[in-house]
Design a protein around this motif. Structure first.
Motif, mmCIF file in Angstrom:
data_model
loop_
_atom_site.group_PDB
_atom_site.id
_atom_site.type_symbol
_atom_site.label_atom_id
_atom_site.label_comp_id
_atom_site.label_asym_id
_atom_site.label_seq_id
_atom_site.Cartn_x
_atom_site.Cartn_y
_atom_site.Cartn_z
ATOM 1 N N ALA A 101 -35.961 -64.881 40.187
ATOM 2 C CA ALA A 101 -35.582 -64.559 41.567
ATOM 3 C C ALA A 101 -36.632 -65.096 42.532
ATOM 4 C CB ALA A 101 -35.443 -63.050 41.714
ATOM 5 N N TRP A 125 -26.364 -65.912 38.269
ATOM 6 C CA TRP A 125 -27.746 -65.979 38.745
ATOM 7 C C TRP A 125 -28.062 -64.768 39.627
ATOM 8 C CZ3 TRP A 125 -30.072 -66.090 43.503
ATOM 9 C CH2 TRP A 125 -31.437 -66.340 43.499
ATOM 10 N N ALA A 126 -27.188 -64.468 40.589
ATOM 11 C CA ALA A 126 -27.431 -63.375 41.534
ATOM 12 C C ALA A 126 -27.443 -62.013 40.842
ATOM 13 C CB ALA A 126 -26.381 -63.394 42.640
ATOM 14 N N CYS A 129 -30.798 -60.884 39.784
ATOM 15 C CA CYS A 129 -31.782 -60.603 40.840
ATOM 16 C C CYS A 129 -31.652 -59.157 41.297
ATOM 17 C CB CYS A 129 -31.550 -61.520 42.040
ATOM 18 S SG CYS A 129 -31.776 -63.247 41.677
ATOM 19 N N CYS A 131 -30.890 -57.123 44.161
ATOM 20 C CA CYS A 131 -30.314 -57.208 45.499
ATOM 21 C C CYS A 131 -29.468 -55.971 45.760
ATOM 22 C CB CYS A 131 -29.481 -58.484 45.655
ATOM 23 S SG CYS A 131 -28.105 -58.614 44.526
#
Length: 172
Positions: A101, A125-126, A129, A131
């Motif tokens: 990240a 990918w997100a 992380c 978030c």
């Protein structure tokens, strides 16, 4: 302590009959400080087409902190041209080769669907992380279940691509 006594104590405190606990002020300060931290988080946008770039322009106009996802140099140049200072490179051909990240804290992630495979790679990918929420903006109805399984918090379907209303929630 029984549930009835607890509820009664809370009701009296809410009505102002019982003075607040001394630690209450500390908690309120802590929440306020955390709110300030939240403002430093950046909105991360995968904007592979015009609707996504319009969304970024609106966020920049409203002076929201924005960063972008890109998977090639041409896309990075287009994003920097509209004013994005932070661009995170994601290797969409191999999800294993992606870096960790970014160094900055991420608030919300918005992924504008360009294609099903590309959107799935960005989602993978997100999801790794830290978030607050991941929103996928799509024109199609069929991939909603796929996106949710890959980690999307929200899937917004739009025919026009106009999703500026999503920014109003971020300004509150």
């Amino acid at each position: 302590m029984s549930r009835a006594i607890q509820d009664d104590g809370l009701d009296q405190e809410a009505a102002g009959k019982v003075p607040p606990l001394p630690g209450f002020f500390f908690v309120a300060f802590f929440l306020h400080s955390e709110g300030e931290l939240m403002e430093q988080r950046r909105i991360l946008v995968a904007a592979s087409h015009a609707a996504g770039r319009d969304f970024i322009r609106q966020a920049l106009y409203k002076k929201l902190p924005v960063a972008a996802l890109a998977n090639n140099v041409r896309e990075e140049k287009a994003l920097r041209k509209i004013g994005v200072s932070e661009v995170v490179h994601v290797n969409t051909s191999s999800i294993k080769d992606n870096a960790a990240a970014p160094a900055f804290p991420i608030g919300r992630v918005f992924i504008f669907e360009a294609s099903l495979p590309l959107t799935c790679r960005y989602l993978q990918w997100a999801a790794g992380c830290s978030c607050l929420a991941i929103t996928v903006v799509t024109h199609a109805r069929h991939p909603e279940v796929i996106y949710k399984k890959l980690g999307a918090t929200y899937v917004v379907r739009t025919q026009t691509g106009e999703v500026g209303f999503l920014l109003s929630r971020l300004l509150e």
